[in-house]
Design an enzyme around this catalytic site. Structure first.
Site, PDB file in Angstrom:
ATOM      1  N   GLU A 235       0.813  -1.204   0.000  1.00 51.28           N
ATOM      2  CA  GLU A 235       0.000   0.000   0.000  1.00 51.28           C
ATOM      3  C   GLU A 235       0.854   1.264   0.000  1.00 51.28           C
ATOM      4  O   GLU A 235       1.968   1.277   0.520  1.00 51.28           O
ATOM      5  CB  GLU A 235      -0.916  -0.006   1.230  1.00 51.28           C
ATOM      6  CG  GLU A 235      -1.978  -1.077   1.109  1.00 51.28           C
ATOM      7  CD  GLU A 235      -2.823  -1.246   2.356  1.00 51.28           C
ATOM      8  OE1 GLU A 235      -3.993  -1.610   2.205  1.00 51.28           O
ATOM      9  OE2 GLU A 235      -2.333  -1.030   3.473  1.00 51.28           O
TER      10      GLU A 235
ATOM     11  N   CYS B  62       3.234   8.335   1.504  1.00 49.54           N
ATOM     12  CA  CYS B  62       3.841   7.320   2.358  1.00 49.54           C
ATOM     13  C   CYS B  62       4.032   6.063   1.493  1.00 49.54           C
ATOM     14  O   CYS B  62       3.078   5.545   0.924  1.00 49.54           O
ATOM     15  CB  CYS B  62       2.901   7.064   3.533  1.00 49.54           C
ATOM     16  SG  CYS B  62       3.443   5.776   4.636  1.00 49.54           S
TER      17      CYS B  62
ATOM     18  N   CYS C 280       7.049  -7.569   6.504  1.00 52.78           N
ATOM     19  CA  CYS C 280       8.236  -7.068   7.203  1.00 52.78           C
ATOM     20  C   CYS C 280       8.729  -8.144   8.156  1.00 52.78           C
ATOM     21  O   CYS C 280       7.932  -8.819   8.811  1.00 52.78           O
ATOM     22  CB  CYS C 280       7.900  -5.800   7.982  1.00 52.78           C
ATOM     23  SG  CYS C 280       9.344  -5.091   8.826  1.00 52.78           S
TER      24      CYS C 280
ATOM     25  N   CYS D 133       7.428  -6.089  14.783  1.00 50.26           N
ATOM     26  CA  CYS D 133       7.097  -5.267  15.960  1.00 50.26           C
ATOM     27  C   CYS D 133       5.711  -5.657  16.473  1.00 50.26           C
ATOM     28  O   CYS D 133       4.797  -5.935  15.704  1.00 50.26           O
ATOM     29  CB  CYS D 133       7.132  -3.782  15.611  1.00 50.26           C
ATOM     30  SG  CYS D 133       8.769  -3.262  15.097  1.00 50.26           S
TER      31      CYS D 133
ATOM     32  N   CYS E 159       2.450  -3.658  15.226  1.00 46.77           N
ATOM     33  CA  CYS E 159       2.368  -3.281  13.811  1.00 46.77           C
ATOM     34  C   CYS E 159       1.694  -4.376  12.991  1.00 46.77           C
ATOM     35  O   CYS E 159       2.103  -5.538  13.029  1.00 46.77           O
ATOM     36  CB  CYS E 159       3.774  -3.005  13.267  1.00 46.77           C
ATOM     37  SG  CYS E 159       3.801  -2.705  11.489  1.00 46.77           S
TER      38      CYS E 159
ATOM     39  N   GLY F 127       7.045  -2.380   5.531  1.00 47.76           N
ATOM     40  CA  GLY F 127       8.422  -2.852   5.406  1.00 47.76           C
ATOM     41  C   GLY F 127       9.450  -1.995   6.112  1.00 47.76           C
ATOM     42  O   GLY F 127       9.179  -0.864   6.511  1.00 47.76           O
ATOM     43  N   GLU F 128      10.643  -2.572   6.276  1.00 49.04           N
ATOM     44  CA  GLU F 128      11.768  -1.875   6.894  1.00 49.04           C
ATOM     45  C   GLU F 128      12.716  -1.454   5.764  1.00 49.04           C
ATOM     46  O   GLU F 128      13.433  -2.304   5.204  1.00 49.04           O
ATOM     47  CB  GLU F 128      12.448  -2.815   7.902  1.00 49.04           C
ATOM     48  CG  GLU F 128      13.799  -2.369   8.400  1.00 49.04           C
ATOM     49  CD  GLU F 128      13.844  -0.921   8.887  1.00 49.04           C
ATOM     50  OE1 GLU F 128      13.068  -0.555   9.787  1.00 49.04           O
ATOM     51  OE2 GLU F 128      14.654  -0.157   8.355  1.00 49.04           O
TER      52      GLU F 128
ATOM     53  N   SER G 150      12.283   6.053   7.428  1.00 48.18           N
ATOM     54  CA  SER G 150      11.953   5.669   8.807  1.00 48.18           C
ATOM     55  C   SER G 150      12.484   4.263   9.050  1.00 48.18           C
ATOM     56  O   SER G 150      12.254   3.355   8.257  1.00 48.18           O
ATOM     57  CB  SER G 150      10.431   5.697   8.988  1.00 48.18           C
ATOM     58  OG  SER G 150      10.082   5.250  10.275  1.00 48.18           O
TER      59      SER G 150
ATOM     60  N   CYS H 215      -0.675   4.954  10.323  1.00 40.18           N
ATOM     61  CA  CYS H 215       0.570   4.226  10.595  1.00 40.18           C
ATOM     62  C   CYS H 215       0.283   2.852  11.171  1.00 40.18           C
ATOM     63  O   CYS H 215      -0.497   2.723  12.106  1.00 40.18           O
ATOM     64  CB  CYS H 215       1.389   4.940  11.661  1.00 40.18           C
ATOM     65  SG  CYS H 215       2.029   6.477  11.144  1.00 40.18           S
TER      66      CYS H 215
HETATM   67  N1  SAH Z   1       9.691  -0.088   9.268  1.00 36.39           N
HETATM   68  C1  SAH Z   1       9.877   1.294   9.445  1.00 36.39           C
HETATM   69  C2  SAH Z   1       8.900   2.137   8.646  1.00 36.39           C
HETATM   70  C3  SAH Z   1       7.493   1.688   8.544  1.00 36.39           C
HETATM   71  S1  SAH Z   1       6.514   1.817   9.969  1.00 36.39           S
HETATM   72  C4  SAH Z   1       9.808   1.652  10.916  1.00 36.39           C
HETATM   73  O1  SAH Z   1       9.423   0.817  11.716  1.00 36.39           O
HETATM   74  O2  SAH Z   1      10.189   2.771  11.249  1.00 36.39           O
HETATM   75  C5  SAH Z   1       6.204   3.567  10.131  1.00 36.39           C
HETATM   76  C6  SAH Z   1       5.907   4.010  11.556  1.00 36.39           C
HETATM   77  O3  SAH Z   1       4.628   3.539  12.012  1.00 36.39           O
HETATM   78  C7  SAH Z   1       6.919   3.489  12.548  1.00 36.39           C
HETATM   79  O4  SAH Z   1       7.307   4.466  13.462  1.00 36.39           O
HETATM   80  C8  SAH Z   1       6.122   2.418  13.244  1.00 36.39           C
HETATM   81  O5  SAH Z   1       6.676   2.105  14.477  1.00 36.39           O
HETATM   82  C9  SAH Z   1       4.775   3.021  13.327  1.00 36.39           C
HETATM   83  N2  SAH Z   1       3.711   2.064  13.614  1.00 36.39           N
HETATM   84  C10 SAH Z   1       3.670   0.760  13.287  1.00 36.39           C
HETATM   85  N3  SAH Z   1       2.524   0.212  13.694  1.00 36.39           N
HETATM   86  C11 SAH Z   1       1.808   1.198  14.281  1.00 36.39           C
HETATM   87  C12 SAH Z   1       0.508   1.241  14.865  1.00 36.39           C
HETATM   88  N4  SAH Z   1      -0.290   0.170  14.899  1.00 36.39           N
HETATM   89  N5  SAH Z   1       0.086   2.424  15.372  1.00 36.39           N
HETATM   90  C13 SAH Z   1       0.860   3.512  15.292  1.00 36.39           C
HETATM   91  N6  SAH Z   1       2.085   3.533  14.733  1.00 36.39           N
HETATM   92  C14 SAH Z   1       2.557   2.374  14.233  1.00 36.39           C
HETATM   93 FE1  SF4 Z   2       8.298  -2.835  12.835  1.00 34.72          FE
HETATM   94 FE2  SF4 Z   2       8.289  -0.980  10.885  1.00 34.72          FE
HETATM   95 FE3  SF4 Z   2       8.397  -3.600  10.286  1.00 34.72          FE
HETATM   96 FE4  SF4 Z   2       6.146  -2.584  11.264  1.00 34.72          FE
HETATM   97  S1  SF4 Z   2       7.067  -2.069   9.332  1.00 34.72           S
HETATM   98  S2  SF4 Z   2       7.153  -4.510  11.889  1.00 34.72           S
HETATM   99  S3  SF4 Z   2       6.941  -1.028  12.700  1.00 34.72           S
HETATM  100  S4  SF4 Z   2       9.931  -2.430  11.394  1.00 34.72           S
END
Ligand code: SAH
Ligand code: SF4
Length: 406
Positions: free
Chosen positions: A97, A110, A117, A121, A124, A171-172, A203, A354
């Site tokens: 997306e 975005c 990923c 986390c 997420c 994704g990261e 990010s 996010c």
């Molecule tokens: N993988 C990268 C970029 C994608 S995530 C990273 O983790 O930074 C983009 C942002 O959204 C990150 O700061 C992530 O921690 C945050 N995020 C992920 N899941 C979320 C959620 N359910 N609610 C709010 N922020 C979230």
């Molecule tokens: Fe973590 Fe970013 Fe991957 Fe989601 S997209 S699992 S926040 S590293």
């Protein structure tokens, strides 16, 4: 049987220099490559025959050997607040997306860097799906290419619409470094999207050595997903912390600052009710961000904190902190002199916020989830059927405002 199209070079993935090299082996001069690059990225043209100032002989070679391939759009959703989310098909049952977020003074896209990923986390939705594959640089740029030129056509605008890009989709990005870098270069190139380094943000969940590499190749703005002030808690929320713990991450941030286009790093902190949102957590965060080794206080101007209210998704088992708690938490940081903002949730009626980006991903890491995903073809089918036709019916609601650059 392999299709001949599959062997063609995907020009969206080549940055300016790579395109110059590629054209050179066709016997073409540098300025021809620049013309081609501009047709593709500045004018959104995919059809070589429409590139009227290219010689016929070059166009014939391009037809034979290259392609400018858009990603098929499976669905488009327009939020009440003007946010637009696209679901792109990246093949083999995977979809990613991209989200367009218009604001008064900017319009941000975005962008996703991977299907799924691998970091996993806790909070997420993408992380819960597991990892399928890296996107190619062509697939990364295709999201911007499509969004920019579709919106220009839709709103009959000649000039640039997207002013900022954040690599905050699925994704990261730093786990897909090799494909990320050419895509970033095209975002920054004056012959393509011409965005300044401060308007392109990567990010990361904190892959310290890759932050160093980024600082040396394309030092764009950096956002680091922190989410916890201690290793014990961050280990739980961002499993990558076990590999690159906070001391290492903070040291990498300080090094990046020497090259950062802005003089600060943005830390993202997802506010989770009862998990990381107490005053004690806020004080520990101040300590982490302002404390120099040895306990001496340093100035806090080198970072900004972005508090993101947790965006729930099914089965997360987590709740968002109450608004008063978010405010109280922010207050502790502000009083310590740390610039702190609370991120507005955009597109919440279309799950575009996010961490809610789910796409559809062939999970190759989590066996259990993979089994549940047996239903995926049906889900994808539903997404296709739900996809609206482009055209007047897709005009955004009245909440939509485009910046008018005077
Ligand atoms: N993988 C990268 C970029 C994608 S995530 C990273 O983790 O930074 C983009 C942002 O959204 C990150 O700061 C992530 O921690 C945050 N995020 C992920 N899941 C979320 C959620 N359910 N609610 C709010 N922020 C979230
Ligand atoms: Fe973590 Fe970013 Fe991957 Fe989601 S997209 S699992 S926040 S590293």
């Amino acid at each position: 049987m392999s299709s001949p199209v599959a062997q063609k070079v995907s020009l969206l993935g080549l940055d300016h220099e790579a395109l110059v090299q590629w054209c050179a082996q066709l016997g073409e001069k540098r300025f021809r490559a620049t013309q081609l690059y501009r047709w593709i990225h500045q004018r959104g043209v995919a059809d070589f025959d429409a590139m009227s100032d290219l010689a016929k002989s070059l166009r014939a070679k391009l037809h034979e050997q290259a392609q400018v391939q858009a990603l098929p759009v499976l669905a488009e959703q327009v939020s009440r607040d003007g946010t637009i989310k696209w679901l792109f098909d990246v093949g083999q049952g995977n979809a990613v997306e991209a989200v367009f977020i218009p604001e008064r003074d900017r319009a941000t896209l975005c962008v996703s860097s991977q299907a799924g990923c691998a970091i996993g986390c806790r909070f997420c939705s993408t992380g819960h799906q597991g990892f399928s594959r890296n996107l190619s640089s062509a697939e990364i740029i295709a999201q911007l290419w499509y969004a920019e030129h579709t919106l220009r056509r839709r709103f009959a605008r000649d000039e640039r619409i997207i002013t900022n890009v954040v690599m905050m989709g699925m994704g990261e990005p730093l786990q897909n470094y090799g494909q990320l870098v050419p895509a970033l270069r095209t975002m920054l190139d004056d012959n393509a999207y011409g965005l300044s380094r401060r308007r392109v943000t990567v990010s990361t969940s904190g892959i310290a050595p890759m932050m160093d590499r980024l600082s040396q190749s394309v030092p764009v703005a950096l956002a680091v997903s922190l989410h916890a002030p201690s290793d014990a808690l961050r280990d739980q929320l961002v499993p990558l912390n076990r590999k690159y713990p906070l001391a290492e991450l903070m040291a990498a941030c300080r090094r990046y600052l020497q090259y950062a286009p802005r003089d600060f790093i943005t830390f993202e902190y997802c506010m989770l009710d009862g998990v990381n949102d107490s005053d004690a957590h806020a004080r520990a965060l101040v300590e982490l961000l302002s404390g120099a080794p040895g306990g001496a206080r340093q100035d806090t101007g080198w970072c900004k904190l972005n508090l993101i209210p947790f965006n729930p998704f099914p089965d997360s088992g987590l709740k968002c902190s109450k608004p008063q708690r978010v405010q109280a938490f922010a207050q502790v940081l502000l009083e310590a002199g740390i610039v702190t903002t609370v991120r507005k949730t955009r597109g919440d009626d279309i799950d575009a916020a996010c961490g809610q980006l789910a796409g559809e991903v062939q999970d190759r890491t989590h066996a259990l989830v993979r089994m549940q995903r047996q239903r995926q073809p049906a889900a994808l089918q539903a997404a296709v059927q739900a996809a609206p036709e482009t055209g007047p019916a897709m005009a955004p609601g009245p909440a939509y405002r485009l910046e008018t650059n005077a």
